[in-house]
Design a protein around this motif. Structure first.
Motif, PDB file in Angstrom:
ATOM      1  N   TRP A   2      -7.482   2.420  -1.634  1.00  0.00           N
ATOM      2  CA  TRP A   2      -6.734   1.993  -2.819  1.00  0.00           C
ATOM      3  C   TRP A   2      -5.768   0.886  -2.430  1.00  0.00           C
TER       4      TRP A   2
ATOM      5  N   HIS B 256      -5.334  -2.194  -7.513  1.00  0.00           N
ATOM      6  CA  HIS B 256      -4.556  -1.692  -8.634  1.00  0.00           C
ATOM      7  C   HIS B 256      -3.206  -2.393  -8.761  1.00  0.00           C
ATOM      8  N   GLN B 257      -2.895  -3.283  -7.831  1.00  0.00           N
ATOM      9  CA  GLN B 257      -1.586  -3.932  -7.813  1.00  0.00           C
ATOM     10  C   GLN B 257      -1.426  -4.886  -8.995  1.00  0.00           C
TER      11      GLN B 257
ATOM     12  N   GLU C 104      -4.851   9.703  -4.492  1.00  0.00           N
ATOM     13  CA  GLU C 104      -5.684   8.504  -4.590  1.00  0.00           C
ATOM     14  C   GLU C 104      -4.899   7.231  -4.304  1.00  0.00           C
ATOM     15  N   TYR C 105      -3.578   7.274  -4.536  1.00  0.00           N
ATOM     16  CA  TYR C 105      -2.751   6.090  -4.285  1.00  0.00           C
ATOM     17  C   TYR C 105      -2.467   5.899  -2.801  1.00  0.00           C
TER      18      TYR C 105
ATOM     19  N   ASP D  35      -2.628  -1.361  -3.484  1.00  0.00           N
ATOM     20  CA  ASP D  35      -1.534  -1.406  -4.454  1.00  0.00           C
ATOM     21  C   ASP D  35      -0.295  -1.983  -3.788  1.00  0.00           C
TER      22      ASP D  35
ATOM     23  N   ASN E 162       0.801  -1.219   0.000  1.00  0.00           N
ATOM     24  CA  ASN E 162       0.000   0.000   0.000  1.00  0.00           C
ATOM     25  C   ASN E 162       0.841   1.280   0.000  1.00  0.00           C
ATOM     26  N   GLY E 163       0.127   2.402  -0.228  1.00  0.00           N
ATOM     27  CA  GLY E 163       0.799   3.664  -0.508  1.00  0.00           C
ATOM     28  C   GLY E 163       1.592   4.240   0.637  1.00  0.00           C
TER      29      GLY E 163
ATOM     30  N   LYS F  64       6.960   2.743 -13.500  1.00  0.00           N
ATOM     31  CA  LYS F  64       7.161   3.469 -12.250  1.00  0.00           C
ATOM     32  C   LYS F  64       8.495   3.012 -11.679  1.00  0.00           C
TER      33      LYS F  64
ATOM     34  N   HIS G  93       2.249   1.907  -7.915  1.00  0.00           N
ATOM     35  CA  HIS G  93       1.839   3.227  -7.469  1.00  0.00           C
ATOM     36  C   HIS G  93       2.285   4.335  -8.420  1.00  0.00           C
ATOM     37  N   ASN G  94       1.420   5.328  -8.576  1.00  0.00           N
ATOM     38  CA  ASN G  94       1.781   6.610  -9.160  1.00  0.00           C
ATOM     39  C   ASN G  94       1.783   7.661  -8.061  1.00  0.00           C
TER      40      ASN G  94
END
Length: 480
Positions: free
Chosen positions: A257, A399-400, A246-247, A259, A129-130, A227, A241-242
């Motif tokens: 989110w 999103h991962q 939101e990430y 990821d 996660n972010g 990335k 991740h970007n």
């Protein structure tokens, strides 16, 4: 009456011209589009609906990228000269030693696809996660002493984006060489003031654009979806991740989110820096500084970096997934925000099921792109009938991009299970062979599966209109 006759005649000429251009474009699609499905989809649309599809084909359908191919060859020559001066390759050769191991035969095709070596003595840390991802990336950048290489598909001018901006400015002010590369379409909303502030502070900033040359000026495909962050040649980061709030799970309705990123150290950072350098050279015609760590650990895992893009001679990304699925003996678990596989990947999954391999795919339960989601739903329904286990993540948007094969292989990076990643985007994936890391990934995915619902054939019933929308979306899958 003459004026009316002339108007009808003019409309007839215009219609004939439009139809002729549609036929020529359809012929071009048949000759140039890589896949038979994509060529057929474009050709039929161009012949029967030229007024609606000619402009989209000019923007999205042309699959030529000769300018990039030439630039990449130039970059290879320039980079090899620079790398020779830095005594680059001896480190790589030293790290090849484990290639002779028998277990590596399972991924020999990946190494040949990658045109990069399989390297030993690497260490990888899983970042879930972010919060964990950007805490690690920002800490590494804050400690940079020589060079920082940063590449993202999307950079937003929000709280997270401004934190990155401030950190890069601080490092540049301290005398660190700082490079930022972002995709011009993915970051289309990034204001000019954001990049001007960075440049004024000494950061080298460029956008990756595929519109080099007159022939490609309308080309919006071939996005750079990678990335990558590398700090002083000693720490690297790659994943899904970007740079955007939101990430971090701060923006509904897709929040929270989900990821995954990884932190990498070891000889494979040579490959990660070469990937950045190729893209930077395309944007600037300059080679950025590339660094080797003063020493590497004597232990560690095998790592293989695979970069893919539309200029590749083969379908690198698609074949990468096929190779991993075919290598599975017991299980293959895949997570992706999109499930629009090509026939090769789907066939590999079906064959894996037939030979007794457990095939699981973790997907979102809510859409971020509705047409892609509709097509994904149709593919998922067909996959369930073939014995593939489809899970829908419930808490938020997943999103991962993660693959787990058996008990020792993982792949984490930027590539999705869709045609855009397979053939249109520049992607990067890091393959690792290590049972300890595979166990960590397994535990991470098991936690995700516990928060998901398994899709069943009985639960996939939809009404006639939904069925039609899904089928139409699936027809578009070769060009999504």
């Amino acid at each position: 009456m003459t004026l009316e006759h002339d108007s009808v005649l003019l409309l007839g000429y215009l219609f004939a011209l439009l139809q002729g251009l549609g036929l020529l474009a359809a012929l071009h699609a048949v000759m140039k589009v890589r896949t038979a499905q994509g060529a057929l989809a474009w050709a039929i649309a161009l012949v029967f609906m030229p007024a609606l599809t000619l402009l989209p084909y000019l923007v999205f359908g042309r699959n030529r990228f000769d300018s990039y191919v030439r630039s990449r060859r130039e970059a290879d020559v320039a980079m090899q000269q620079a790398l020779q001066a830095k005594d680059w390759r001896p480190w790589v050769e030293k790290a090849r030693t484990a290639e002779m191991a028998g277990e590596v035969d399972r991924v020999k095709a990946v190494t040949r696809l990658a045109h990069m070596p399989l390297l030993a003595h690497n260490h990888v840390r899983l970042l879930v996660n972010g919060e964990a991802t950007f805490a690690a990336i920002f800490k590494a950048i804050a400690g940079a002493r020589k060079v920082v290489l940063v590449q993202f598909f999307i950079v937003h001018d929000d709280e997270l984006g401004r934190r990155l901006q401030q950190l890069l400015l601080e490092r540049a002010a301290a005398g660190v060489a700082v490079y930022l590369l972002f995709d011009s379409v993915g970051s289309h909303a990034l204001p000019k003031a954001y990049t001007e502030t960075l440049r004024a502070g000494g950061v080298k900033v460029h956008a990756f654009a595929s519109r080099r040359g007159l022939r490609n000026r309308y080309q919006l495909n071939f996005r750079n979806h990678r990335k990558i962050v590398v700090v002083d040649g000693r720490l690297g980061y790659v994943g899904g991740h970007n740079v955007g709030d939101e990430y971090l799970g701060l923006k509904p309705p897709l929040a929270p989110w989900r990821d995954t990123h990884i932190e990498v150290s070891g000889p494979v950072l040579t490959s990660l820096q070469e990937s950045f350098a190729e893209d930077w050279f395309w944007a600037t015609r300059e080679v950025p500084p590339l660094l080797l760590a003063e020493q590497y650990a004597e232990d560690g895992m095998l790592c293989q970096l695979l970069t893919s893009g539309p200029a590749d001679a083969q379908e690198t990304c698609s074949l990468f997934f096929v190779t991993l699925i075919n290598a599975a003996r017991r299980r293959v678990w895949i997570t992706s925000p999109y499930f629009v596989p090509d026939e090769a990947v789907l066939a590999a999954m079906r064959l894996a099921v037939l030979r007794g391999v457990e095939v699981r795919v973790l997907l979102p339960s809510r859409p971020d792109h509705r047409v892609v989601y509709a097509a994904s739903n149709q593919y998922a329904e067909d996959a369930v009938r073939a014995g593939i286990c489809i899970y829908r993540y419930q808490p938020g948007f997943v999103h991962q991009k993660v693959v787990l094969v058996d008990d020792d292989m993982t792949a984490i990076g930027s590539a999705n299970l869709d045609n855009r990643s397979f053939r249109l985007n520049f992607e990067v994936m890091l393959l690792t062979i290590d049972s300890a890391l595979a166990e960590q990934v397994e535990q991470m995915l098991l936690a995700d599966f516990e928060q998901s619902l398994e899709q069943t054939a009985a639960g996939s019933k939809v009404n006639g209109l939904q069925r039609l929308v899904r089928r139409l979306a699936r027809l578009l899958s070769p060009v999504l």
